[in-house]
Every structure is written in structure tokens, then in C-alpha cells.
Design an enzyme around this catalytic site. Structure first.
Site, PDB file in Angstrom:
ATOM      1  N   ASP A   1       0.862  -1.180   0.000  1.00 58.56           N
ATOM      2  CA  ASP A   1       0.000   0.000   0.000  1.00 58.56           C
ATOM      3  C   ASP A   1       0.896   1.227   0.000  1.00 58.56           C
ATOM      4  OD1 ASP A   1      -2.217  -1.576   0.089  1.00 58.56           O
ATOM      5  OD2 ASP A   1      -2.555  -1.367   2.235  1.00 58.56           O
TER       6      ASP A   1
ATOM      7  N   ASP B   1     -13.760  -6.311  -2.613  1.00 58.36           N
ATOM      8  CA  ASP B   1     -13.732  -6.348  -1.148  1.00 58.36           C
ATOM      9  C   ASP B   1     -15.043  -6.964  -0.700  1.00 58.36           C
ATOM     10  OD1 ASP B   1     -11.267  -5.113  -0.932  1.00 58.36           O
ATOM     11  OD2 ASP B   1     -12.090  -3.094  -0.756  1.00 58.36           O
TER      12      ASP B   1
END
Lengths: 256, 201
Positions: free
Chosen positions: A11, A130
Site C-alpha cells: 500500500d 472487497d
């Protein structure tokens, strides 16, 4: 034989790698290019970079990161985060990324998958989902970094994503993300059995047994972040273990 | 100077970076004169066969590539670039390719997941300097949904298994194709590009 893939995920915020637990309490870890090099040398099969802030100014910093990574390493990598248009996709591919991962933008505008797959080829369009269990064996698609329940069934969405032209699916189980209790095996298995494109399992890796379990359940690749960042699992040793478990993995390092 | 044909979208930068590592000078171009003046040509490619052929035709490059091929200039096709060398492709229709090599391009059987994405092994079909210093069954990175069929057997240098035999490296005279991405295949891929460079120099 096609090898199962081990995929470290990084990330990136303002050009630096961070890792959050359940998307919160984010903390700085390292320079993305250095980490990418380290993972490449350890035998990572692919990398994923998520641009987690993606304001317009930071977008350019991120594109520089993408280009620097492409310069340093000769393995494929995917870029995600803040991708909303065909032009966004074009920019990251031109900067040296091989695949682009689309999440919220695909839910808002499914046509984006089709348009970009036609333009750049399905092989570089990754649909990232997700998913969170909202009732027993019922997983919904969440967007906006896990804050918004779309009410869409994750399995149906995966199927639709394939029809729309996605070339790969990343299934991120939000319930297990950051918990290190293992991947969500039932969800991964259902998705892998439903679609005929590669499926990447994400969320929950804590031990090498977790990798073995999800790859045996039908995942084509296993993605993880913190266990690699904090050196809790060494990729080279992980692959040796997986090979002993009769899972086909690439062990190029032995060539030299 | 290597002329990399820049006919559209996709990740060409990684290929340039790989050539940089080997100290090979390259230029992204669609200029026929630059292509004619080059020492060798690389036809890269991701995306759809028809779009790529349309782009090459619109840029007026099909003729240039055919002339340079006929004149004996080394041409390397990577992934879709290799597929474009063949006579026809059945990717969402029936399209004419460059016809530099005999054979056609068909969808990979859906008994396996398509696209064929990830690291797979190359088995040598014959001895060739491209494979110098490389053992059998090295892993390289593939990303494709279509594969070459009905090719001349003698042109097959290396292949992989995925829903059947998938030609991975082909070579006939000055024309070389790699179905996988050498620029994304780690040290093995760089070695293959190095071998190729030595072979044509």
C-alpha cells in the site's frame, strides 16, 4: 506446469509503503522501490501496488513510483487505487505497470471493465472485490475502502466481472484482512469454482500453512502484505515449503 | 539501434528498461525510415489482434515490416507481437496477420482457465542458441488467451503445456517469436534477451 503465484502487496501513500490493519491505523514501512527489489530477489512472482490516497497531486508521485519500480524489477506488477477512467488505466500502463486493478469504479461503472478490456486486453484488467460476510454464506461487495455496503452479492459480481471482460479477480475477504487467521477458504473456493479466469486470494495470511490451504482450495495466487513486510514469512522459504506440500511454485533462484 | 514498434497501448516501458539493462540502444517508433535504418526490430504487443493489425495498417507499417523481414533483418515478436507474424487469427472473428510465418492463432481451450496467466515452464523442442546456458523447464511469465497453432514443426524452439501444447519460442530464419514476456520473466527473461542479442549480432 503453470505455477501458483505468491504476490506481496504494497500500500503506497505519498510515495511510501504503509500497511494498515483492517484499513486503519496505517503505519509507514519502507520505500516501495527498495521493497520491490527485495521481494523480487526473494522470489516473489508478482507485486501489487495500491495507491491508497490518490488525490490528484499525489497521483503523479505514484506514477513516478510505478516507473521506478518497472525500471528496477523484471517481474509483473499490478497497480490499483484511484483508477476511475480508461485514461487513468492508460497512464499507469504507460508508466510500466502490467495490470490494473479496479474496485469501486467498476461497481459504479461496470462499463469501465469492458471499455478498458477492449482497449488494453482482458489480461491487464483485474477486478478487485472487497467482500464481507453479511449473513451465513452470503458475502456482499463493499466499496470506498470497505466503508460502503453495495448490497451486491460478491459471487454474482465476480461472475459478472468475468463476463464484462476482467482477466483476473482478486477476492479480498474483509473479515479476515489483517487478522492473520488464514484466508477465507469457503469464499475463495466458491469464486474459483464459479469463474474461469485466475483468482487471487487476499486477506488473512499469517502462516505458511494458510498459503498452502488457500492454494489447494483453488486460488491461483495468494496475496499478502504484512507477513512479508515485517519478515514474518520469508518468500523463498515459503516456496520451498509449498513445494514440499506438492504445490507447483516457481523457484528460479536455484538456477543461478 | 533496435526499433520497437510503438503502435498503441500497453506496457512497452518494461521492455525498454530490460534492453537498457543489456546496454542495448532502443527507440520507440512508428517512423518507417527509423525502422528501415534500425539494426533489428521488436514488435511488442498486448491487447487485441484486430486492433493491433488495424493500427499497424493505419500507420502504413505492414508493408515496411514485410519488406524488412524479406530483406533478412532480425525481427522479434513478443506475445501478441509474435501472433501478428502468422497468417490468420480467430480472435473474435477471422483476421489477416502479417503472414511472415505459416500458421494461425486460436483461443486456448477452456478446459483450463483463460487467460493463461502466470509462470510456466519452457520445454526445449530443439537445440537453439536462444536457450544457451539455460536448463530445461525454466519458468517464464505468460499472459495470453490465444496461442499459435498449425505452425511449421521445424520452427518450434520451445513450448509449454496449457490446455495442450502452447508454442513459447518460435524461430524461422530472421523471424523470432516469444509468446511469453521476456522483459517480465526475471533473470531468465533477461538471459533470453541477451542470448537473442548475441545471436543476431
Amino acid at each position: 506446469m503453470l505455477a501458483k503465484r505468491i504476490v506481496p502487496c504494497l500500500d503506497v501513500d505519498k510515495g511510501r509503503v504503509v500497511k494498515g490493519k483492517k484499513f486503519q491505523n496505517i503505519r509507514d514501512v519502507a520505500d516501495p522501490v527498495e521493497l520491490a527489489k527485495r521481494y523480487n530477489e526473494a522470489g516473489a512472482d508478482e507485486l501489487v501496488f495500491y495507491d491508497i490516497t490518490a488525490s490528484n497531486e499525489e497521483r503523479d508521485i505514484f506514477l513516478d513510483v510505478v516507473e521506478n519500480v518497472a525500471k528496477e524489477i523484471a517481474i509483473p506488477f499490478t497497480v490499483g487505487g484511484g483508477i476511475r477512467t480508461v485514461e487513468d488505466i492508460h497512464k499507469v500502463l504507460r508508466s510500466g505497470a502490467d495490470k490494473v486493478s479496479i474496485n469501486s469504479a467498476a461497481v459504479d461503472n461496470p462499463q469501465l471493465i469492458t471499455d478498458s478490456a477492449l482497449k488494453f486486453g482482458s489480461q491487464c484488467i483485474v477486478l478487485s472485490i472487497d467482500a464481507k460476510e453479511v449473513a451465513p454464506k452470503r458475502w456482499n461487495v463493499f466499496t470506498r475502502g470497505g466503508r460502503n455496503d453495495t448490497g451486491i452479492d460478491a459471487i454474482e459480481w465476480a461472475k459478472k466481472g468475468e463476463q464484462l471482460g476482467a482477466g483476473e479477480i482478486v477476492i479480498n475477504a474483509m473479515d479476515s484482512d489483517g487478522e492473520k487467521d488464514g484466508y477465507n477458504l469457503p469464499l475463495t473456493k466458491i469464486i474459483a469454482d464459479t469463474v474461469n479466469i485466475p483468482v487471487v486470494a487476499s486477506g488473512g495470511a499469517g502462516t505458511r500453512e494458510h498459503f498452502s490451504a488457500v492454494l489447494k482450495e483453488g486460488a491461483d495466487a495468494a496475496l499478502a502484505a504484512s507477513v512479508f513486510h515485517y519478515d514474518e514469512i520469508n518468500i523463498m522459504e515459503l516456496k520451498k515449503y509449498l513445494q514440499e506440500e506438492d504445490i507447483i511454485v516457481r523457484r528460479e533462484n536455484e538456477w543461478k | 539501434m533496435i526499433a520497437i514498434i510503438d503502435y498503441g497501448a500497453g506496457n512497452i516501458k518494461s521492455l525498454q528498461f530490460a534492453l537498457d539493462k543489456l546496454n542495448k540502444e532502443s527507440v520507440l517508433t512508428t517512423d518507417p525510415q527509423v525502422i528501415r535504418d534500425s539494426d533489428s526490430i521488436i514488435l511488442p504487443g498486448v491487447g487485441a489482434f484486430k486492433d493491433a493489425m488495424d493500427a499497424i495498417n493505419d500507420l502504413g507499417l505492414a508493408g515496411v515490416l514485410k519488406q524488412e523481414a524479406a530483406a533478412g533483418k532480425p525481427i522479434l515478436g513478443i506475445c501478441l507481437g509474435m501472433q501478428l507474424f502468422y497468417e490468420r487469427s480467430y480472435e473474435d472473428g477471422d483476421w489477416e496477420g502479417l503472414g511472415l510465418l505459416k500458421g494461425n492463432v486460436r483461443k486456448i481451450k477452456d478446459t483450463v482457465k483463460v487467460p493463461h496467466m502466470g509462470w510456466n515452464t519452457i520445454t526445449k523442442n530443439k537445440e537453439n542458441p536462444l536457450m544457451n546456458d539455460l536448463p530445461d523447464d525454466v519458468y517464464v511469465y505468460f499472459v495470453h488467451s490465444y496461442a499459435v497453432g498449425s505452425l511449421e514443426e521445424d520452427s518450434l524452439v520451445g513450448s509449454t503445456q496449457y490446455g495442450g501444447v502452447v508454442p513459447a519460442i518460435v524461430q524461422q530464419g530472421n523471424i523470432t517469436g516469444m509468446q511469453f514476456h521476456p522483459e517480465k520473466s526475471g533473470d531468465i527473461g533477461i538471459k533470453l534477451l541477451k542470448n537473442y542479442g548475441e545471436m543476431i549480432s
